[in-house]
Enzyme design. Structure first.
Site, mmCIF file in Angstrom:
data_model
loop_
_atom_site.group_PDB
_atom_site.id
_atom_site.type_symbol
_atom_site.label_atom_id
_atom_site.label_comp_id
_atom_site.label_asym_id
_atom_site.label_seq_id
_atom_site.Cartn_x
_atom_site.Cartn_y
_atom_site.Cartn_z
ATOM 1 N N TYR A 100 0.855 -1.187 0.000
ATOM 2 C CA TYR A 100 0.000 0.000 0.000
ATOM 3 C C TYR A 100 0.886 1.230 0.000
ATOM 4 O O TYR A 100 1.510 1.565 0.992
ATOM 5 C CB TYR A 100 -0.926 0.021 1.219
ATOM 6 C CG TYR A 100 -1.856 -1.170 1.343
ATOM 7 C CD1 TYR A 100 -2.178 -1.955 0.235
ATOM 8 C CD2 TYR A 100 -2.421 -1.509 2.564
ATOM 9 C CE1 TYR A 100 -3.023 -3.036 0.349
ATOM 10 C CE2 TYR A 100 -3.288 -2.584 2.694
ATOM 11 C CZ TYR A 100 -3.578 -3.353 1.590
ATOM 12 O OH TYR A 100 -4.428 -4.435 1.710
ATOM 13 N N LEU A 125 -18.088 -3.600 2.599
ATOM 14 C CA LEU A 125 -19.086 -2.676 2.058
ATOM 15 C C LEU A 125 -19.079 -2.687 0.529
ATOM 16 O O LEU A 125 -19.524 -1.740 -0.125
ATOM 17 C CB LEU A 125 -18.837 -1.254 2.583
ATOM 18 C CG LEU A 125 -18.992 -1.114 4.101
ATOM 19 C CD1 LEU A 125 -18.592 0.280 4.562
ATOM 20 C CD2 LEU A 125 -20.409 -1.430 4.532
ATOM 21 N N GLY A 141 -19.227 5.328 -1.783
ATOM 22 C CA GLY A 141 -17.871 5.714 -2.187
ATOM 23 C C GLY A 141 -17.274 4.741 -3.175
ATOM 24 O O GLY A 141 -16.143 4.303 -3.045
#
Length: 332
Positions: free
Chosen positions: A62, A210, A218
């Site tokens: 990341y 989600l 989003g």
């Protein structure tokens, strides 16, 4: 401040205890637009820890590396003792070329790099981020076992691994957790992987609970499920979940997250966010109670064949093709 402290849970059967909901930190540094201001995300992490979240999830890829450095800064000032840090190795980005590596020399070098960036003596949960199909899983786990014995890592995890890979790894050294994508609209792991984890006593860490922002507004627009040919049908799923959430007096995101929590006491979702108000909403999902009838209604909203599009633009390096060669084939 979040309304209630987050309860604790046992993750796997090796002794690791974490908060029942973790914090996915990837989006603070990568893949969801430009990196967020450091002071803001450190404040968010401290807010999460104060609310009772103890599992912070990152990876050396990341950024690359910048997310681990960020977590390292957030751990200062007495925070380290309150949390469990999970990070990952295997995605090598040397010379701008992505390669999956699970060979012992790489495993060790990656671990040393993560320890240094995080500023910790030991990593609580260390995952193989993707399975190296060139290296027997026993060879990779063998090096991880050495790192456990040396105290550099405490528990071993796998991410996006097939059921057969999980079995082989666990037979060589206990696997504490498997991280996989699991949400109302990513349910294929229910067929084989989740039952395998439960049979072996391995904890389940659900990333993107989600739906990559689908249920929280989003969305990651470049993913196949958000493309024009798929989004109209998929939006109908959201509308049904939203209608049910209105009846329940919660947000669609809380309802979708509550569905993951209701899968069992061995499941720890790690929703990511960069905003304190979204974090507070996510923690609120722990208070949403669902009946068996409501679970069935939710699942009917997003039945397996209803969601159009793959999880990723390309499906390489995920559990669907993560089997490795037999140990007998390995030559140092």
């Amino acid at each position: 401040m979040a309304t209630a402290a987050v309860r604790r849970m046992k993750l796997g059967s090796q002794g690791l205890e974490v908060s029942a909901q973790g914090l996915g930190c990837m989006g603070m540094s990568a893949f969801y637009g430009p990196p967020k201001p450091e002071a803001d995300v450190v404040a968010l992490i401290h807010h999460a820890v104060a609310a009772g979240v103890t599992l912070l999830d990152t990876s050396d890829m990341y950024g690359p590396h910048t997310n681990e450095l960020l977590i390292g800064k957030a751990l200062q000032g007495g925070v380290r003792e309150k949390v469990q840090v999970s990070t990952k190795f295997a995605v090598s980005l040397a010379d701008g070329k992505m390669e999956i590596r699970g060979d012992p020399a790489y495993v060790r070098a990656a671990c040393e790099g993560s320890l240094e960036r995080l500023g910790v003596d030991s990593i609580d949960l260390y995952y193989q981020h993707r399975v190296d199909k060139k290296v027997p899983i026993e060879v990779t786990v063998g090096e991880l076992k050495k790192l456990v014995e040396e105290g550099k890592i405490k528990y071993i995890g796998l991410s996006e691994a097939s059921a057969s890979t999980i079995r082989r790894a666990h037979a060589f050294h206990p696997i504490t957790a498997v991280q996989l994508e699991w949400s109302l609209w990513s349910r294929d792991a229910e067929e084989e992987i989740i039952p395998t984890c439960r049979e072996l006593g391995i904890g389940i860490v659900a990333y993107s609970p989600l739906g990559r922002g689908f249920f929280s507004g989003g969305a990651k627009l470049y993913m196949p499920r958000f493309q024009p040919e798929n989004i109209e049908k998929n939006t109908q799923i959201f509308d049904r979940v939203n209608e049910m959430a209105t009846r329940k007096g919660c947000t669609p995101a809380q309802l979708a997250l509550a569905w993951v929590h209701h899968q069992g006491d061995d499941v720890c979702p790690i929703p990511g966010t960069t905003k304190i108000e979204n974090f507070n909403q996510n923690v609120g999902a722990l208070s949403v109670k669902l009946t068996l009838e409501e679970m069935a209604e939710l699942e009917s909203c997003a039945a397996a064949g209803d969601v159009l599009g793959d999880r990723y633009p390309q499906m390489d390096n995920t559990w669907k093709d993560s089997d490795t060669p037999p140990l007998s084939s390995w030559k140092e």
